[in-house]
Design an enzyme around this catalytic site. Structure first.
Site, mmCIF file in Angstrom:
data_model
loop_
_atom_site.group_PDB
_atom_site.id
_atom_site.type_symbol
_atom_site.label_atom_id
_atom_site.label_comp_id
_atom_site.label_asym_id
_atom_site.label_seq_id
_atom_site.Cartn_x
_atom_site.Cartn_y
_atom_site.Cartn_z
ATOM 1 N N TRP A 102 0.827 -1.209 0.000
ATOM 2 C CA TRP A 102 0.000 0.000 0.000
ATOM 3 C C TRP A 102 0.857 1.252 0.000
ATOM 4 C CZ3 TRP A 102 -4.287 -0.690 -2.133
ATOM 5 C CH2 TRP A 102 -5.003 -1.873 -1.935
ATOM 6 N N ASP A 172 -1.910 6.763 6.214
ATOM 7 C CA ASP A 172 -3.031 5.964 5.703
ATOM 8 C C ASP A 172 -3.415 5.001 6.835
ATOM 9 O OD1 ASP A 172 -4.673 4.070 4.561
ATOM 10 O OD2 ASP A 172 -3.330 3.572 2.901
ATOM 11 N N LYS A 196 -13.113 -1.537 6.656
ATOM 12 C CA LYS A 196 -12.476 -2.558 7.493
ATOM 13 C C LYS A 196 -13.049 -2.522 8.917
ATOM 14 C CE LYS A 196 -8.955 -1.764 4.250
ATOM 15 N NZ LYS A 196 -9.075 -2.902 3.412
HETATM 16 N N1 PMP Z 1 -4.493 1.490 1.890
HETATM 17 C C1 PMP Z 1 -4.655 0.439 2.692
HETATM 18 C C2 PMP Z 1 -3.789 0.307 3.907
HETATM 19 C C3 PMP Z 1 -5.628 -0.527 2.413
HETATM 20 O O1 PMP Z 1 -5.774 -1.578 3.211
HETATM 21 C C4 PMP Z 1 -6.444 -0.378 1.278
HETATM 22 C C5 PMP Z 1 -7.545 -1.340 0.933
HETATM 23 N N2 PMP Z 1 -7.308 -2.668 1.221
HETATM 24 C C6 PMP Z 1 -6.224 0.715 0.455
HETATM 25 C C7 PMP Z 1 -5.257 1.640 0.793
HETATM 26 C C8 PMP Z 1 -7.063 0.950 -0.770
HETATM 27 O O2 PMP Z 1 -8.268 1.434 -0.370
HETATM 28 P P1 PMP Z 1 -9.486 1.741 -1.336
HETATM 29 O O3 PMP Z 1 -9.732 0.490 -2.120
HETATM 30 O O4 PMP Z 1 -10.578 2.094 -0.408
HETATM 31 O O5 PMP Z 1 -9.114 2.872 -2.217
#
Ligand code: PMP
Length: 360
Positions: A102, A172, A196
């Protein structure tokens, strides 16, 4: 009706009482004769829902008065674009601490808007750790320092907040928000998707210090300009109304359980049960440094991918679902957010032990 133990990384399991209340209120919310989905976002009923949800969120996370809470859309990946658009101002670069998949996505997006300084990375370890603070090469001229509070794919979590001096820290927090207390005052901004620990997909939460508002690049879409959203109480455009309603029910549920200290105790207990089982196993292993193992996403594998596949299929057959690891890293991943009861983890631990006894 049979409910499974759902280990999905997100969208993830929600507390059952929340789903029951939502079902009971589906056709007629509080005598309004309408579903929340059918309400005008500017009508008095939805305004009550929004105000209560915002107030509860602030209370649970103990958000200081100088911070604005925005309920918006776009998800965390959307935020990867609109956080730099909003925070760069007259700066030209951003510092990143890279701890996994991420982080990498956030960094790749940032390249479109700014110069990227990779201040530290744990790529060389295979993303099994967090680079020690002494090794970081921070730039005092950076617009902000970014980290991912919990790498949902690798299962790597920050258990302390690093000191980065006077440059704002941005995180994040998609997969840790409301799983434990957090000192918001250490950050300039935190952001995350709701799917989550908080509620359905579609709601994105941003908590930003007032001093960082009003710096948006001219190209920033108005609906993603934090100043505009803050000035309009998250109602510049139509917010994700039903997701906000469910989030409000979840906030109430968390409060009734004892708030974030209670969530933290439970989450620590669940994670310890699972990691202790993996550590005692001679078949399964977790590769993450003990000091930064995630309490939310526990990753594990056997030495043989065919055994991993058999494990996941056997788990499915027992109602322990969505345990397959992310395709990038393979193996298994048990996501054990707030709504996962201890019994769910106990059932998984029992199955891990049985599987090991059969495949020794
Ligand atoms: N950052 C993290 C730490 C995540 O766990 C996720 C989703 N699993 C995301 C970003 C992406 O998020 P989204 O699909 O809501 O854009």
């Amino acid at each position: 009706m049979t409910r499974v133990h759902n280990f999905s990384a997100g969208p993830a399991a929600l507390p059952e009482p929340v789903l029951q209340q939502a079902a009971a209120e589906m056709l007629d919310w509080h005598g309004s004769g309408m579903s929340v989905m059918e309400m005008s976002h500017r009508g008095p009923q939805f305004m009550t829902i929004l105000d209560e949800a915002l107030a509860l969120f602030r209370e649970l996370l103990d958000v200081p008065a100088a911070y604005r809470v925005l309920f918006m859309q776009g998800g965390a990946l959307g935020s990867n674009a609109f956080v730099p658009m909003n925070l760069l101002g007259d700066k030209t670069s951003i510092d990143f601490i890279d701890t996994g998949e991420w982080s990498k996505k956030t960094i790749a997006e940032a390249h479109k808007y700014a110069a990227v300084n990779l201040a530290a990375s744990s790529a060389a370890s295979g993303y099994t750790t967090i680079p020690p603070r002494e090794s970081w090469l921070l730039d005092p001229a950076a617009a902000y320092v970014h980290l991912c509070a919990n790498e949902t794919i690798g299962g790597v979590e920050w258990h302390t907040t690093p000191d980065v001096g006077s440059v704002p820290l941005v995180a994040d927090v998609s997969s840790t928000i409301l799983s434990r207390p957090l000192d918001v005052s250490r950050f300039g901004l935190i952001y995350g998707g709701a799917q989550k620990n908080i509620g359905p997909a579609g709601l994105t939460i941003v908590v930003v210090h007032e001093s960082l508002l009003g710096r948006a690049l001219p190209i920033t879409p108005s609906a993603f300009d934090f100043r505009v959203l803050a000035d309009n109480g998250s109602m510049y455009n139509t917010p994700p109304t039903y997701a906000i309603y469910i989030a409000g029910l979840v906030f109430n549920w968390i409060k009734a359980q004892g708030g974030l200290p209670a969530m933290e105790r439970r989450n620590a207990e669940k994670a310890a049960l699972l990691y202790d089982t993996l550590d005692a196993s001679s078949l399964f292993s977790n590769m993450v440094d003990k000091a930064c193992r995630s309490r939310m996403n526990v990753t594990f594998k056997t030495p043989d991918p065919r055994l991993d596949t058999a494990f996941v299929a056997g788990a499915d057959a027992r109602g322990l679902v969505q345990l397959k690891g992310h395709r990038v890293v393979g193996g298994m991943r048990a996501s054990i957010y707030n709504a996962m009861p201890l019994e769910g983890v106990q059932a998984l631990v029992n199955y891990i032990k049985e599987f090991e006894a059969q495949h020794r």
